[in-house]
Design a protein around this motif. Sequence first.
Motif, PDB file in Angstrom:
ATOM      1  N   ARG A 119       0.820  -1.228   0.000  1.00  0.00           N
ATOM      2  CA  ARG A 119       0.000   0.000   0.000  1.00  0.00           C
ATOM      3  C   ARG A 119       0.842   1.261   0.000  1.00  0.00           C
ATOM      4  O   ARG A 119       0.372   2.340  -0.296  1.00  0.00           O
ATOM      5  N   THR A 178       0.418   4.851  -2.062  1.00  0.00           N
ATOM      6  CA  THR A 178       0.972   6.107  -1.559  1.00  0.00           C
ATOM      7  C   THR A 178       2.488   6.027  -1.738  1.00  0.00           C
ATOM      8  O   THR A 178       3.109   5.038  -1.346  1.00  0.00           O
ATOM      9  N   SER A 214      -5.089  10.999 -10.194  1.00  0.00           N
ATOM     10  CA  SER A 214      -6.282  11.000  -9.343  1.00  0.00           C
ATOM     11  C   SER A 214      -6.236   9.924  -8.261  1.00  0.00           C
ATOM     12  O   SER A 214      -6.845  10.092  -7.211  1.00  0.00           O
ATOM     13  N   GLU A 215      -5.502   8.823  -8.479  1.00  0.00           N
ATOM     14  CA  GLU A 215      -5.578   7.711  -7.518  1.00  0.00           C
ATOM     15  C   GLU A 215      -4.400   7.623  -6.549  1.00  0.00           C
ATOM     16  O   GLU A 215      -4.570   7.191  -5.411  1.00  0.00           O
ATOM     17  N   ARG A 217      -1.077   8.861  -4.203  1.00  0.00           N
ATOM     18  CA  ARG A 217      -0.794  10.001  -3.322  1.00  0.00           C
ATOM     19  C   ARG A 217       0.714  10.136  -3.135  1.00  0.00           C
ATOM     20  O   ARG A 217       1.428   9.136  -3.094  1.00  0.00           O
ATOM     21  N   ASP A 263      -1.772  12.526   3.833  1.00  0.00           N
ATOM     22  CA  ASP A 263      -2.467  12.323   2.569  1.00  0.00           C
ATOM     23  C   ASP A 263      -2.097  10.949   2.018  1.00  0.00           C
ATOM     24  O   ASP A 263      -1.208  10.818   1.187  1.00  0.00           O
ATOM     25  N   CYS A 265      -3.552   7.128   0.423  1.00  0.00           N
ATOM     26  CA  CYS A 265      -4.746   6.610  -0.263  1.00  0.00           C
ATOM     27  C   CYS A 265      -5.146   5.221   0.206  1.00  0.00           C
ATOM     28  O   CYS A 265      -6.230   4.759  -0.119  1.00  0.00           O
TER      29      CYS A 265
END
Length: 489
Positions: A119, A178, A214-215, A217, A263, A265
């Motif tokens: 992730r 991320t 957009s997806e 971070r 921030d 995702c």
Amino acid sequence: MTRLSAQAVPGGRADWPGYRPEDHGVGIVHLGLGNFARAHLLAYTDTALAAEGGDWRVTGVSLRGTAVAESLRPQDGRYTLLTQGAAPSARVIGALAEVLAGPDAGAQALAAMQAPGCRIVSLTVTEKGYGITSDGRLDRSHPAVRADLAQPAAPVGVIGLIVAALAGRRTAGLAALTVLSCDNLAHNGQKLRAAVLEFAQDTGGADLAGWIASEARFPSTMVDRITPAATAATAAIAAELTGYEDQAAVDTEPFAQWVIEDDFCAGRPAWDLGGALFVRDVAPYEQMKLRMLNGAHSMLAYSGQLSGKAFVRDVMADPAHAALVRSHLAAAAATLRGLSIDLDAYADALAARFANPAIAHATAQIAMDGTQKLPQRITAPALEALATGTASRPYAFALAAWLAYLLRREADGRLLPVDDPEAAALAAALASCRGAADSIAAVAALCPDILPPALTGGAFGAALRDSLSLILSEGMAAVIAREAAQTRI
Ligand code: CS2
């Protein structure tokens, strides 16, 4: 003595992982497994795993060489983190699940980054490892960027790897990642995002770039922990405190700081439980650390190298030199805005950290890669100081020290080698330079992001020439004494 490993029985005077490492899956792929990552991100992750659990262990990737992997693999990724305060303390870290290195490291890292459980991809690859220009564009002349633009399916550099991993995840219908830059660049996340999008646009077109934009971070971070190269003493103290032989032990200082833009995702470990600070805007913290700690570090590294001081603590033991560190810290602090931190207290704490007698932080280590470090550490605050009328003399001295370091010569007149990606170009530019003015002009032509016209002309340019001429004619020690006398006026 038995070697540290997953089978080692906790004991000795060390702290051992307060959880069962093997019960936790991998959630992070970390690129660049140097001492700093092992003293910082992995230590915070270890604390988070103990406090809150989760599948957040780390696969580490060594992109340069296999030595780190060779020391860690026989130990199942376990290593001792030594904290060098008044007395050393030891902690065995269990957060590192696996180490990838060697000729297949790129392909293996790509597979790890495309695993459903991954992730976060985090990075400590040093300033020069990215392939980003100091003003935040993709550096198409960077060797790894060039290679990866030509062969995007078999990436070897970090931007190529990140784009290929994200492209693969998108095709496989997996969530994005991320991407967490933990290097000393200003706006590290923002710059990495821009360079990744530029690379993605070039190699995968607008669709891929749009999906990443957009997806995925790219939080910015400020990282801080002074972590010198390990020595023979490191291994000896580790063995004494844990009772196990450890060929991967790391030395660090008690202080650690991590400020992270909040921030992400796809979740994150509870790094806050280890002391990390999650904020909306990292920039003021980043500037504080880059300009005060790192700026003073670069100044004292070059001036230390030229006055026979092998370690940062030796600089701090010389009252005149320490006074220059203080005036650099004060000048850097005067450029900072938007922080509710007591900067005098921060400067005091930095001076104490630099003076730590148990930390052998080599000035030669900090002196590496000046072309990559000085724009954010020295040039940016110098330009702001000139624009706003705060003290600028310390920056002229710091730049003169760097130039004098580049101009060191053998007895036969040849330039001494420097460790910098621009070393060859610098040596060619400086080969026939003998004085301050021609050297400054030669380096300014090559590195306008370090010596823009505003720093080579006017009163600042005169101070720079003056400092450099004096260092060249009278030696660094004399100039340190002169500068220190000026700071007391
Ligand atoms: C140093 C940094 O080597 C260098 O250039 O200034 O590595 C410094 O020790 C770290 O940023 C401290 O957090």
